[in-house]
Scaffold this active site. Structure first.
Site, PDB file in Angstrom:
ATOM      1  N   LYS A   1       0.855  -1.212  -0.036  1.00 54.15           N
ATOM      2  CA  LYS A   1       0.010  -0.134  -0.249  1.00 54.15           C
ATOM      3  C   LYS A   1       0.981   1.361  -0.020  1.00 54.15           C
ATOM      4  CE  LYS A   1      -2.249  -0.717   3.917  1.00 54.15           C
ATOM      5  NZ  LYS A   1      -1.966  -1.956   4.260  1.00 54.15           N
ATOM      6  N   THR A   2       1.902   1.179   0.950  1.00 54.92           N
ATOM      7  CA  THR A   2       2.954   2.421   0.839  1.00 54.92           C
ATOM      8  C   THR A   2       3.614   2.625  -0.308  1.00 54.92           C
ATOM      9  OG1 THR A   2       3.044   2.206   3.227  1.00 54.92           O
ATOM     10  CG2 THR A   2       4.692   3.491   2.254  1.00 54.92           C
TER      11      THR A   2
ATOM     12  N   GLY B   1      -4.747   3.609   3.813  1.00 53.19           N
ATOM     13  CA  GLY B   1      -5.561   3.079   5.151  1.00 53.19           C
ATOM     14  C   GLY B   1      -4.627   2.153   5.763  1.00 53.19           C
ATOM     15  N   ALA B   2      -4.921   1.448   6.810  1.00 52.64           N
ATOM     16  CA  ALA B   2      -4.346   0.544   7.669  1.00 52.64           C
ATOM     17  C   ALA B   2      -4.525  -0.796   7.596  1.00 52.64           C
ATOM     18  CB  ALA B   2      -4.277   0.957   9.007  1.00 52.64           C
TER      19      ALA B   2
ATOM     20  N   ASN C   1       0.472  -6.006  -7.395  1.00 53.94           N
ATOM     21  CA  ASN C   1       2.088  -5.979  -6.824  1.00 53.94           C
ATOM     22  C   ASN C   1       2.557  -7.175  -6.568  1.00 53.94           C
ATOM     23  OD1 ASN C   1       4.188  -4.298  -5.813  1.00 53.94           O
ATOM     24  ND2 ASN C   1       3.406  -4.862  -3.665  1.00 53.94           N
TER      25      ASN C   1
ATOM     26  N   LYS D   1      -1.457   9.214   6.175  1.00 54.79           N
ATOM     27  CA  LYS D   1      -1.717   7.802   6.915  1.00 54.79           C
ATOM     28  C   LYS D   1      -2.555   8.101   8.291  1.00 54.79           C
ATOM     29  CE  LYS D   1      -0.503   3.463   7.407  1.00 54.79           C
ATOM     30  NZ  LYS D   1      -0.608   2.453   6.510  1.00 54.79           N
TER      31      LYS D   1
END
Length: 240
Positions: A15-16, A123-124, A194, A38
Site C-alpha cells: 500500500k505504501t 488505510g491501515a 504488486n 496515513k
C-alpha cells in the site's frame, strides 16, 4: 481536487509503495502540492526532538509518504494517530490509551484539502481492519460501536484504489475486498497488481483471472522488485 483512498488485500502487500508512487505520478501530472496521509499508523519508533522541537512517534510508512510528498504539513494533519505497537490498530490504540475518532480524522483530511492540490490517503492493514472494538468500554461505560478502516473510507467518501499482493490466496482476498468496497457504495477506481512473492506458482494465470474479475482498470502491474523506487514505479502507473 484529486483524492484517493488506498487499501489492500492484506497488510504488507504494497500500500505504501503504491501510495508513494501515486503521489509522484500526481506530481508529474502537474499537481504542485501533493500530500500523503496515513490516518492511523500502528508500529512506530520514538524519534527524539532536535533544535528545541519535541520528539514524536514515527512510522516508516508515514516517513515514506512524507518523503514522496511535495507539501509538508504538521504531523497532526497527515498522521493523526501514531501508535507505538505494531499490532491491529484497535489493539494498538487501546495499549496507547487512545480512542480512534473518525470525526477527528475527517477534520484532518479537510485541513489538508485546504492546502493541497491532491491528497493520497493510505488505510491501515486490509480494508476491514478494526479501528475500535465496542467490547473495550471506557471509564464511563460507553462501549461505542465497531469501527473499521472501511468505515473510515465511507466517511471520507473517496474513490478507492485496491492493492493486490500477488501471492497464493490473492484471488479470494481481492474478490472479497472488491465486494466489501462496492457493497458500501464506494467507487473502486482501479487496482494495482504488486508482486510480493517471487516464487508464486501460476502467477500469469492468476493475473488474468484478476483482470477478468475485478471490475475496475488495472493501473499497474509491478513484478517482485524490492529495490524499485517510487519515482520509477510512478512511470508505469496509470492515473485513475
Amino acid at each position: 481536487m484529486p483524492a484517493y483512498f488506498i487499501t489492500g488485500t492484506d497488510t504488507g502487500i504494497g500500500k505504501t509503495r503504491t501510495s508513494s508512487a501515486l503521489i509522484h505520478a500526481l506530481r508529474a501530472a502537474g499537481h504542485a502540492r501533493v500530500v500523503g496521509m496515513k490516518p492511523v499508523a500502528a508500529g512506530c519508533d520514538w524519534v527524539p526532538g532536535v533544535d528545541g522541537h519535541p520528539g514524536q512517534w514515527l512510522n516508516e510508512d508515514v516517513a515514506a509518504l512524507r518523503a514522496a510528498s511535495s507539501l509538508h504539513v504538521p504531523s497532526s494533519f497527515d498522521n493523526p494517530y501514531a501508535l507505538p505497537d505494531a499490532v491491529s490498530p484497535h489493539i494498538a490504540a487501546r495499549n496507547a490509551g487512545e480512542r480512534i475518532d473518525l470525526s477527528h480524522i475527517e477534520a484532518s483530511f479537510h485541513a489538508l484539502s485546504q492546502h493541497a492540490d491532491a491528497v493520497v490517503v493510505e488505510g491501515a492493514g486490509g480494508f476491514i481492519v478494526p479501528l475500535h472494538e465496542p467490547a473495550l468500554a471506557d471509564a464511563s461505560g460507553d462501549h461505542g460501536e465497531w469501527l473499521t478502516s472501511a468505515d473510515l473510507a465511507q466517511r471520507l467518501g473517496l474513490p478507492v484504489i485496491l492493492v493486490v499482493g500477488l501471492r497464493l490466496g490473492c484471488l479470494n482476498h481481492a474478490l472479497l475486498t472488491q465486494e466489501a468496497i462496492v457493497s458500501r457504495g464506494l467507487t473502486l477506481a482501479g487496482w494495482v497488481a504488486n508482486g510480493v512473492d517471487p516464487t508464486m506458482p501460476e502467477r500469469a494465470a492468476n493475473l488474468v483471472t484478476l483482470q477478468r474479475r475485478i471490475q475496475a482498470p488495472m493501473l499497474a502491474h509491478w513484478p517482485w522488485d524490492p529495490d524499485a523506487t517510487p519515482e520509477a514505479l510512478a512511470r508505469s502507473l496509470s492515473l485513475p
